[in-house]
Design a protein around this motif. Sequence first.
Motif, PDB file in Angstrom:
ATOM      1  N   ARG A  77      28.252  -5.268 -13.360  1.00 37.16           N
ATOM      2  CA  ARG A  77      27.560  -6.088 -12.361  1.00 37.16           C
ATOM      3  C   ARG A  77      26.152  -6.371 -12.864  1.00 37.16           C
ATOM      4  O   ARG A  77      25.389  -5.443 -13.147  1.00 37.16           O
ATOM      5  N   VAL A  78      25.835  -7.654 -13.003  1.00 36.37           N
ATOM      6  CA  VAL A  78      24.532  -8.094 -13.491  1.00 36.37           C
ATOM      7  C   VAL A  78      23.821  -8.815 -12.357  1.00 36.37           C
ATOM      8  O   VAL A  78      24.396  -9.721 -11.738  1.00 36.37           O
ATOM      9  N   GLN A  79      22.568  -8.411 -12.103  1.00 41.71           N
ATOM     10  CA  GLN A  79      21.793  -8.995 -11.017  1.00 41.71           C
ATOM     11  C   GLN A  79      20.453  -9.472 -11.569  1.00 41.71           C
ATOM     12  O   GLN A  79      19.722  -8.716 -12.213  1.00 41.71           O
ATOM     13  N   VAL A  80      20.152 -10.746 -11.335  1.00 44.33           N
ATOM     14  CA  VAL A  80      18.897 -11.351 -11.788  1.00 44.33           C
ATOM     15  C   VAL A  80      18.126 -11.804 -10.550  1.00 44.33           C
ATOM     16  O   VAL A  80      18.582 -12.696  -9.827  1.00 44.33           O
ATOM     17  N   LYS A  81      16.949 -11.190 -10.334  1.00 44.62           N
ATOM     18  CA  LYS A  81      16.145 -11.478  -9.153  1.00 44.62           C
ATOM     19  C   LYS A  81      14.827 -12.081  -9.586  1.00 44.62           C
ATOM     20  O   LYS A  81      14.173 -11.571 -10.501  1.00 44.62           O
ATOM     21  N   ASP A  82      14.459 -13.191  -8.946  1.00 41.01           N
ATOM     22  CA  ASP A  82      13.204 -13.852  -9.300  1.00 41.01           C
ATOM     23  C   ASP A  82      12.371 -14.084  -8.059  1.00 41.01           C
ATOM     24  O   ASP A  82      12.839 -13.926  -6.929  1.00 41.01           O
ATOM     25  N   GLY A 109      12.159 -17.032  -3.306  1.00 43.86           N
ATOM     26  CA  GLY A 109      12.904 -16.547  -4.453  1.00 43.86           C
ATOM     27  C   GLY A 109      14.407 -16.506  -4.195  1.00 43.86           C
ATOM     28  O   GLY A 109      14.876 -16.869  -3.114  1.00 43.86           O
ATOM     29  N   CYS A 110      15.141 -16.080  -5.196  1.00 46.75           N
ATOM     30  CA  CYS A 110      16.597 -15.967  -5.039  1.00 46.75           C
ATOM     31  C   CYS A 110      17.117 -14.881  -5.968  1.00 46.75           C
ATOM     32  O   CYS A 110      16.432 -14.442  -6.903  1.00 46.75           O
ATOM     33  N   THR A 111      18.346 -14.461  -5.684  1.00 44.94           N
ATOM     34  CA  THR A 111      19.011 -13.429  -6.477  1.00 44.94           C
ATOM     35  C   THR A 111      20.378 -13.952  -6.898  1.00 44.94           C
ATOM     36  O   THR A 111      21.191 -14.340  -6.052  1.00 44.94           O
ATOM     37  N   ALA A 112      20.589 -13.976  -8.220  1.00 43.50           N
ATOM     38  CA  ALA A 112      21.886 -14.383  -8.769  1.00 43.50           C
ATOM     39  C   ALA A 112      22.628 -13.135  -9.236  1.00 43.50           C
ATOM     40  O   ALA A 112      22.060 -12.307  -9.962  1.00 43.50           O
ATOM     41  N   THR A 113      23.888 -12.993  -8.819  1.00 43.83           N
ATOM     42  CA  THR A 113      24.683 -11.809  -9.144  1.00 43.83           C
ATOM     43  C   THR A 113      26.047 -12.251  -9.653  1.00 43.83           C
ATOM     44  O   THR A 113      26.644 -13.184  -9.113  1.00 43.83           O
TER      45      THR A 113
END
Length: 738
Positions: A514-519, A578-582
Amino acid sequence: MMESCNCIEPQWPADELLMKYQYISDFFIALAYFSIPLELIYFVKKSAVFPYRWVLVQFGAFIVLCGATHLINLWTFTMHSRTVAVVMTTAKVLTAVVSCATALMLVHIIPDLLSVKTRELFLKNKAAELDREMGLIRTQEETGRHVRMLTHEIRSTLDRHTILKTTLVELGRTLALEECALWMPTRSGLELQLSYTLRQQQNPVGYTVPIHLPEINKVLGRNCAVKIPPNSPVARIRPLAGKYIPGEVVAVRVPLLHLSNFQINDWPELSTKRYALMVLMLPSDSARQWHVHELELVEVVADQVAVALSHAAILEESMRARDLLMEQNVALDLARREAETAIRARNDFLAVMNHEMRTPMHAIIALSSLLQETELTPEQRLMVETIMKSSNLLATLINDVLDLSRLEDGSFQLNIATFNLHAVFREVLNLIKPVASVKKLLITLNLAPDLPEYAVGDEKRLMQVILNVVGNAVKFSKEGGISITAFVAKAEYLRDARTPEFFPVPSDNHFYIRVQVKDSGSGINPQDIPKLFTKFVHNQSLATRNSGGSGLGLAICKRFVSLMDGHIWIESEGLGKGCTATFIVRLGIPEKLNESKFPVLPKVPSNHNQANFSGLKVLVMDDNGVSRAVTKGLLLHLGCDVTTVSSGDELLHVVSQEHKVVLLDVCSPGIDSYEVAVQIHRLYSKHHERPLLVALTGSTDKLTKENCMRVGMDGVLQKPVSLDKMRNVLSELLEHGL
């Protein structure tokens, strides 16, 4: 003395006994007399052909009277002399005996009289009755034969018009009918239409009668043949002429197949149980009447016609469905071939355009990278950097279009191999950091301790997904930071209420990462999130309107993630938040960590900037003069000694052991670069004598790389090529190949 004279004989002393005998004798005589007429009545009744009934009646009356006389004597007895009494007694006894004997004898001789006296008349009557029965049997046998013949005729075809016409003709011939007609229900079901007649030339078909007439309802409501009045509308199938006395008419219903939404030419569309009506008319001006066996024949034929019509209807429907299916199959086959042709044309077009677009892109990027190595004014350097960025963006767009094309037509396949999972994240970080540093964004990478260092999967596509997601975070963030987190997804956290369509299947040989990218970027309206994974769709909010992009990145990422049995989603609380892509993908656990990989060029710049290639002899084969000159310029700038050729034959004449590297353009038309590679291997059987073979190609598909490996090439270099990319390729090749 006279007083003592006794002139009369004294009475019999036993007179009371004699009187009793006479009394009993008279009683039996009367009983016998009365029984004889009863026996005669029985005889007359059983012998219906006896010719002298009046004689028997007279004889019976005489006997009854005699019996009555004797019966009366029971009450008229007087005293008599002994002699008279004896005689009377004797006579009565004899009469009683004879009368009883006669009565008893008649009981035995009556059957003989019936069989002997009336034998001739009895035999004649029996013969006549037998003739009638034999005639009936012959008629029934003939009827049965006609039924079998008729059944065979109507079952020998499945054409309903032939069935109905044959039925009318055979019935008319078998029963000697004057007319026979069939009324079919109309489409509305409210009328019966005259459809077939025995003498169609004299009685044209087509006119209708209401179906709710009383005599029609009577026939349709019964499962047998029914006599109807000759003046009924369905029976008036012949025009009246002169003194015309119509024969008897019967009608019988013919059940039709229970159909729904079924229509073949003029066949009725039936949604409820309905019947046709068969009307049969005996010859006119005759006293002939319908017999029971004839009515039974009509009923049997009606049932057989119903069965035959049902089979015909099913056959017609199946034939219609078959024809329709054949037409659809032909249309589908034509559409499939057209689609395949279109896909091949599109793929051929994309392949050609890929090569044709990458060739000028190769020149633009190579020359721009060479310009960057020269002394430029700040304004010129800015223009060159803009050219480089635009060229790289265009190259990325070309890759995305090709990937999307192969994903949509199903030809795309993942390249599964063992790779360093941690190195992929570090590589992405190294690629993104220069861009993020310009925007002063802080990027953090957090890899969980339980995350395996090596995994089995498509390294390139996984990196493409991570790079695209992280790149979007950098693109849409102006300040703040970006965090990248990766860990092994536990079974209890795999299912997410927000992703009900995702059904992960855990196993011992695989794991889910599981990869989570938060900006902290511009954020997204929640209602716009579903559109992000649609190709060529941009987020049109004010904060992102000028961010650029083709609108293909996330659409391709979603397809790549799906191919890796995973799922991707984006969350945001709104604009400015912001947003979080998972995303979750499925990777394999390697059995061995020392699996060899096909050598390809490195994907990130390394510490080869100071590498010295002075005097390195390189041979370049490319049919395109511009591309050939650009590649030569890159190599000359690196200090290489470059020889260029435009064909395979020329290369085979020029190549020697002095050449350390040979660059082959594998997409040159008219040149079989794979065959050239094979010929070089034949020329130099020893590895240390053979030059390193590098494929220079604009293709991105897996088949090209496999073909290169199959013919023994040492690496693949994908156009467009920059100066740094060429430097890194030569460094890697010389480290591993020399």
